[in-house]
Write an enzyme that holds these catalytic residues in place. Structure first.
Site, PDB file in Angstrom:
ATOM      1  N   HIS A 286     -24.516  53.931  55.637  1.00  0.00           N
ATOM      2  CA  HIS A 286     -25.315  53.402  54.531  1.00  0.00           C
ATOM      3  C   HIS A 286     -26.427  54.378  54.152  1.00  0.00           C
ATOM      4  O   HIS A 286     -27.503  54.349  54.751  1.00  0.00           O
ATOM      5  CB  HIS A 286     -25.922  52.064  54.934  1.00  0.00           C
ATOM      6  CG  HIS A 286     -24.903  51.009  55.271  1.00  0.00           C
ATOM      7  ND1 HIS A 286     -24.178  51.021  56.438  1.00  0.00           N
ATOM      8  CD2 HIS A 286     -24.482  49.914  54.585  1.00  0.00           C
ATOM      9  CE1 HIS A 286     -23.353  49.973  56.454  1.00  0.00           C
ATOM     10  NE2 HIS A 286     -23.510  49.293  55.351  1.00  0.00           N
TER      11      HIS A 286
ATOM     12  N   LEU B  88     -28.150  40.290  59.544  1.00  0.00           N
ATOM     13  CA  LEU B  88     -29.415  40.247  58.810  1.00  0.00           C
ATOM     14  C   LEU B  88     -30.299  39.077  59.227  1.00  0.00           C
ATOM     15  O   LEU B  88     -29.829  38.007  59.588  1.00  0.00           O
ATOM     16  CB  LEU B  88     -29.136  40.246  57.310  1.00  0.00           C
ATOM     17  CG  LEU B  88     -28.604  41.601  56.815  1.00  0.00           C
ATOM     18  CD1 LEU B  88     -28.032  41.493  55.407  1.00  0.00           C
ATOM     19  CD2 LEU B  88     -29.688  42.667  56.855  1.00  0.00           C
TER      20      LEU B  88
ATOM     21  N   HIS C 227     -25.274  51.792  48.484  1.00  0.00           N
ATOM     22  CA  HIS C 227     -25.683  50.971  49.621  1.00  0.00           C
ATOM     23  C   HIS C 227     -24.898  51.294  50.888  1.00  0.00           C
ATOM     24  O   HIS C 227     -25.491  51.593  51.925  1.00  0.00           O
ATOM     25  CB  HIS C 227     -25.523  49.478  49.280  1.00  0.00           C
ATOM     26  CG  HIS C 227     -25.604  48.570  50.462  1.00  0.00           C
ATOM     27  ND1 HIS C 227     -26.800  48.103  50.949  1.00  0.00           N
ATOM     28  CD2 HIS C 227     -24.651  48.046  51.276  1.00  0.00           C
ATOM     29  CE1 HIS C 227     -26.582  47.348  52.011  1.00  0.00           C
ATOM     30  NE2 HIS C 227     -25.278  47.288  52.226  1.00  0.00           N
TER      31      HIS C 227
ATOM     32  N   GLU D  21     -33.683  26.003  64.585  1.00  0.00           N
ATOM     33  CA  GLU D  21     -32.912  26.468  65.734  1.00  0.00           C
ATOM     34  C   GLU D  21     -32.638  27.966  65.675  1.00  0.00           C
ATOM     35  O   GLU D  21     -32.769  28.680  66.679  1.00  0.00           O
ATOM     36  CB  GLU D  21     -31.572  25.712  65.820  1.00  0.00           C
ATOM     37  CG  GLU D  21     -31.695  24.222  66.065  1.00  0.00           C
ATOM     38  CD  GLU D  21     -31.957  23.417  64.806  1.00  0.00           C
ATOM     39  OE1 GLU D  21     -31.941  24.012  63.700  1.00  0.00           O
ATOM     40  OE2 GLU D  21     -32.172  22.195  64.900  1.00  0.00           O
TER      41      GLU D  21
END
Lengths: 677, 677
Positions: free
Chosen positions: B40, B130, B274, B420
């Site tokens: 990337h 992510l 990207h 959570e």
């Protein structure tokens, strides 16, 4: 009210009547919980005023036609307050008899601890796992927008309904809800009106322990319209709902300030009232305090009359809509036909004949074949819509190039953003709505991020399709963070979910077909990043890919009547099994190759078929899958072997990984050979 | 800049120097990607200016002592930009030789496609999935706050470091990041400074397709301080970082407006840059455009000199800190001893003797026994901290009553809220920080919500403890939405994770001990809501619970030397196996009961031990677990049986569920008896 732009509500609200109706709901709810000696009284007590305002004055429905396409949807996202919903369904004339309220949380009742969508009419979504209902509602609202764009014409708006939800602190803290909220704001879904039971108490105590953000400001930053009101003031609530209805380019969040456990003299405004029955004494005191009958499960006649009158009134609107539909059947026949077709979601009888055919001379990744298949099927199935969590360029799960964007709902390709969990909840809602079947795609490893929604698709029997590409360590250089190994087993563990990992392009087409043919279960399609050979099924060597429908089939038969051993593979490892069988044949062995793309399908086959494919007498078996071995001993037993990857992967080109991890034709042959000696 | 309150940065920034250093980083990054032909380039090109500003002017570290307790942490949450981090580590003098940059994404290198924390010094967290790095950083910042509250004294602030992260659009769209952000604001973590690479491009195209919210406003609503700057302007970035350092009661988000692929003449500001190499021609053009050497992996001498000078300067600060520490060793010996003890995280040799003893006369839920054990161990282990996702009242995972709240960091009980996934990421960061071992708790079914983080704890060998209660259908009335069935298998599928489901209170204490004794792997503890008998281990009938350390052990030996059959159980089902064995004994059968709380431990035992517990000769085996059968055939083979729950549960009292689903002593006995005939 913080929003001074709110006009006087158009609805004439009798606050005293609403409060009385709400108190009856409160009584039913706390009786249900007390009777079960289990459940959550706090939410129904706190939220009854605004919930009844919504149901009695705004919600458009017909209990005699609970799936009326243009009904407003109501979702109790805070599913622990289930007795509130069951009570409202009972009072509003749905098929929810008093006996069911009395059987709350009992075996075989339609009133489980948390609402399950398949249990009774009027339960739009299975909720309880927080945040899911929030996301489901966004999916339903998106479905209504997509549908409206297809079937409405000026003057004949067949679809103009709203999606309402009751959401809690817990819902809003969940990432799945935040993702869905962000995307709802992105799309400007003006048909969403959510009522937030803002009571400053969660299970562990006051929300000041963990949740003090400025919710209104946060939602405004996400392009939502917000209003803050006293949730116990029916007039204020009604005015806020009316104002929200007028905001057509943004979803609305109404922050209803409430007191949890409202009416309970000793437990209101405490976390103790959240999830435990009041107890007989406090229940009695609460009813006294609210001025309602001490009798259990009591509904005053005047309440029944009031609800009946409202339902009759709503029937008028329903009849008008039916008249509009009838008129449209002649004036806009094509639109109405489309409406019918969308809700039928029928598969053409000749769908199999539309599957693409792949050239055996051209290796292709199954993600790419998946796109070809999806687009071929998508042409026949206008109700098939979906997209990706910002990876459509990689997953190739693109049904058409027509984008779904704010104000542009004629498209089919949805850009969920990097929001896997929100995507899951939205696709569930979109599919449960009834007019569409949705799919969502990401890398297989990120199925972890959306597992809460995948589980609910399986539990609620929502036939969503989850497209997971980059399905193994052979995705290569992106490395172990992106390489699934445990996900095959983890997905297979979910009841009702069919997990299909096709071995080549042709199986991939059948995998999509099988996923769509199953109208009551979700399916996960596991597809490769890397190119795979396309088996030449026109030859005698390989069986037709339609065998995928049986879950496992004899892909390549043993050379002679003697069966020495069986190689079982899935996905990209099937080619290794074929190569190994060919090698072993040179050594004089007669080896069968079984392609097993779907264990769930195979396990449902009759014993006779399973015995035919995997004869008990043949114990020399090797299963090959580039993931963890968990689950494979079921098919190979104590005496067989599994070539698996019981560790995390590595960042390297795929060919190097295959060598290092033993996924080679030679190794497969060697392992089976060791069993044949 | 939107924040007019920002004062002139205290740091004297030579913008031209920073830009030159940044361009060298750009060159190394695109060379790495091009050399690997995979990766990337967009992020390193876009973010280099502000990343170098941070690293060169602010970040406090010592590459010779990469685990220096008071170092600033830098997390590349957008892990796909890994070449940026590797390049910076190389230039800043970490053990990251040029050869590793040249081996980017190759087998055996320390430079995988996405950063892995165990691969090289200076990689604080494993990122790529992510949002995880975002949450990890919050956990590290919380750890520093907890540590500072324990070891700092006025005038001797041993811990006053910052946690920086580089976050992307994709990070911020993820629910896990939103949850962590909300909780960071709740705690007012002023030691968090995140730099957002705000480039308006994601993988699928411009963010206008899916992500247009007002990020600054949203974060302000969550009690963050925000500043928006030109991310290519080193002076503005430095000023924003300085301003953020001065905001001590809120985390800071600096929105750095950048151009993705900056410098690439034909690909900048497009999604094409990207995730794909530039290609040789565009790489050449980019270097020309940036005015850097066309030579691959080139670092100008003046850059090396500049970084060396900076590292020397930083060494001064490091030496000062060491001097402060030395002084404190006499003036505040107890505090320094504590600091040492926290980072050592040693277990006392006699820890086993501190385990609580349970009265066999008093049935107790293992969640309750877990609390007793946790608090007993917690007294000995001051570095053990954790909490719950708003369910501590239910999970009982409370190490002490001292709460962790904003401005009150002396406590140990953390209120994560209904978050959570955020909890998972925060506990990972907290534990990876080094001074604490963290635990997080929720209901087992909601382990789904945090699976992304559990996976990373396993991948990164973070010894977190995940406490999952309400571990089966026997939680009862809350129903199938809350009843785990697939979660045993789903968790067991994760490599490196030990899943322990103890059968009674005593095993629960050993489960906690075993979890803590394992200092390199995470552990999941699966505990009951309902009471279970406490086996009387003082009798000959039952073996000591220390057998749990072997994963499976002969809990109750067969009556005589002849072994007819084996019952294998976990958790609450072990009592059924014991009862069934007793029943079968009355019929004259000699049946062994094996408690198998942890398959992972058992699978690691020598063959001899496994053969002793489960002799090959005994094929009459029944495994009993109230979850899906997936995985159990490994222990029972083709000839054994599994009493499992291969469907979703039901809402009803636990006793009724046990009857309906066949989890009774009688049924277990019947099933084994059918194999014995």
């Amino acid at each position: 009210m913080t929003d001074t732009a709110v006009q006087q509500g158009e609805v004439n609200v009798d606050a005293a009547l609403v409060r009385r109706l709400a108190n009856t709901v409160r009584g039913l709810s706390i009786d249900g919980v007390q009777n079960a000696n289990s459940g959550h009284p706090g939410l129904p007590l706190g939220a009854a005023d605004f919930a009844v305002t919504l149901w009695y004055h705004f919600l458009r429905f017909n209990p005699q036609d609970p799936r009326w396409p243009n009904r407003d949807k109501f979702i109790l996202s805070a599913g622990h307050g289930s007795m509130l919903l069951y009570s409202l369904l009972h009072l509003a004339g749905y098929n929810m008899p008093m006996d069911e309220l009395k059987s709350f949380r009992q075996f075989g009742s339609s009133t489980p601890g948390h609402p399950e969508s398949f249990m009774a009419d009027g339960i739009e979504a299975t909720t309880g796992p927080l945040g899911q209902g929030f996301a489901n509602g966004i999916g339903m609202a998106l479905a209504d927008k997509l549908l409206a764009a297809r079937v409405n014409t000026p003057g004949a708006e067949l679809i103009d309904c709203f999606v309402y939800a009751l959401v809690s602190d817990g819902d809003l803290m969940e990432g799945v809800a935040q993702e869905a909220a962000s995307y709802a704001g992105q799309l400007g879904l003006g048909n969403v009106i959510y009522l937030y039971d803002d009571n400053s108490i969660s299970l562990d105590g006051p929300t000041e322990l963990s949740y003090q953000e400025d919710t209104a400001k946060k939602f405004e930053a996400m392009n939502w319209h917000t209003i803050t009101v006293d949730g116990h003031d029916p007039v204020a609530v009604a005015s806020a709902i009316s104002a929200s209805q007028r905001v057509t380019d943004k979803p609305s969040l109404i922050l209803c300030k409430t007191i949890i456990g409202y009416g309970s003299p000793n437990k209101a405004n405490s976390s103790g009232v959240h999830g435990s029955p009041l107890g007989d004494e406090e229940l009695k005191l609460t009813k006294e305090n609210l001025g309602i009958s001490p009798e259990a499960f009591h509904v005053p006649d005047e309440d029944r009359d009031a609800w009946a009158a409202r339902v009759t009134e709503l029937k008028g609107g329903y009849d008008q809509w039916q008249a509009k539909l009838s008129a449209a059947r002649s004036s806009n026949a094509d639109k109405v036909a489309l409406l019918d077709a969308f809700f039928a979601r029928e598969l053409p009888a000749d769908l199999e004949s539309k599957l693409p055919v792949f050239d055996p001379a051209k290796p292709v990744a199954t993600r790419t074949a998946g796109k070809t298949a999806l687009q071929a099927l998508g042409k026949e199935l206008p109700w098939l819509v979906g997209g990706s969590a910002d990876l459509s360029v990689s997953t190739n799960a693109i049904v058409s190039d027509d984008k779904v964007l704010e104000g542009e709902f004629g498209g089919r390709h949805i850009f969920f953003g990097v929001r896997e969990h929100g995507m899951g909840g939205i696709v569930n809602g979109l599919t449960q709505h009834g007019a569409f079947r949705g799919f969502g795609s990401t890398f297989l490893t990120f199925s972890d991020y959306m597992r809460g929604s995948v589980r609910l698709s399986a539990l609620s029997e929502i036939p969503a399709v989850w497209v997971y590409t980059h399905d193994s360590i052979f995705l290569g250089e992106d490395g172990p963070t992106h390489q699934p190994v445990e996900h095959y087993a983890a997905l297979r563990s979910i009841p009702n979910l069919s997990v299909i990992r096709p071995s080549d392009a042709t199986e991939t087409a059948y995998a999509w077909l099988a996923a769509l043919e199953d109208r009551t279960h979700p399916t996960a399609l596991l597809l490769t990043r890397q190119n795979l050979p396309v088996l030449d099924r026109s030859t005698d060597e390989f069986a037709p890919a339609s065998g995928l429908r049986q879950g496992a089939y004899i892909l390549r038969r043993e050379r002679d009547s003697k069966l020495d051993g069986i190689l079982i593979g899935t996905g990209s490892e099937v080619q290794l099994c074929v190569g190994a069988a060919q090698l072993l044949e040179k050594d004089g062995f007669s080896v069968r190759v079984v392609s097993m793309p779907c264990q769930e399908y195979f396990d449902k086959q009759p014993d006779s078929y399973r015995e035919e494919v995997l004869p008990t007498s043949c114990k020399a078996r090797v299963a090959v899958e580039a993931g963890v071995s968990l689950g494979w001993h079921k098919y190979v037993g104590f005496e067989g072997k599994v070539i698996a990857c019981d560790r995390f992967g590595a960042s390297a080109p795929a060919s190097r990984i295959a060598q290092e991890f033993g996924f080679t034709t030679e190794n497969v042959a060697t392992r089976l050979r060791s069993l044949l000696k």
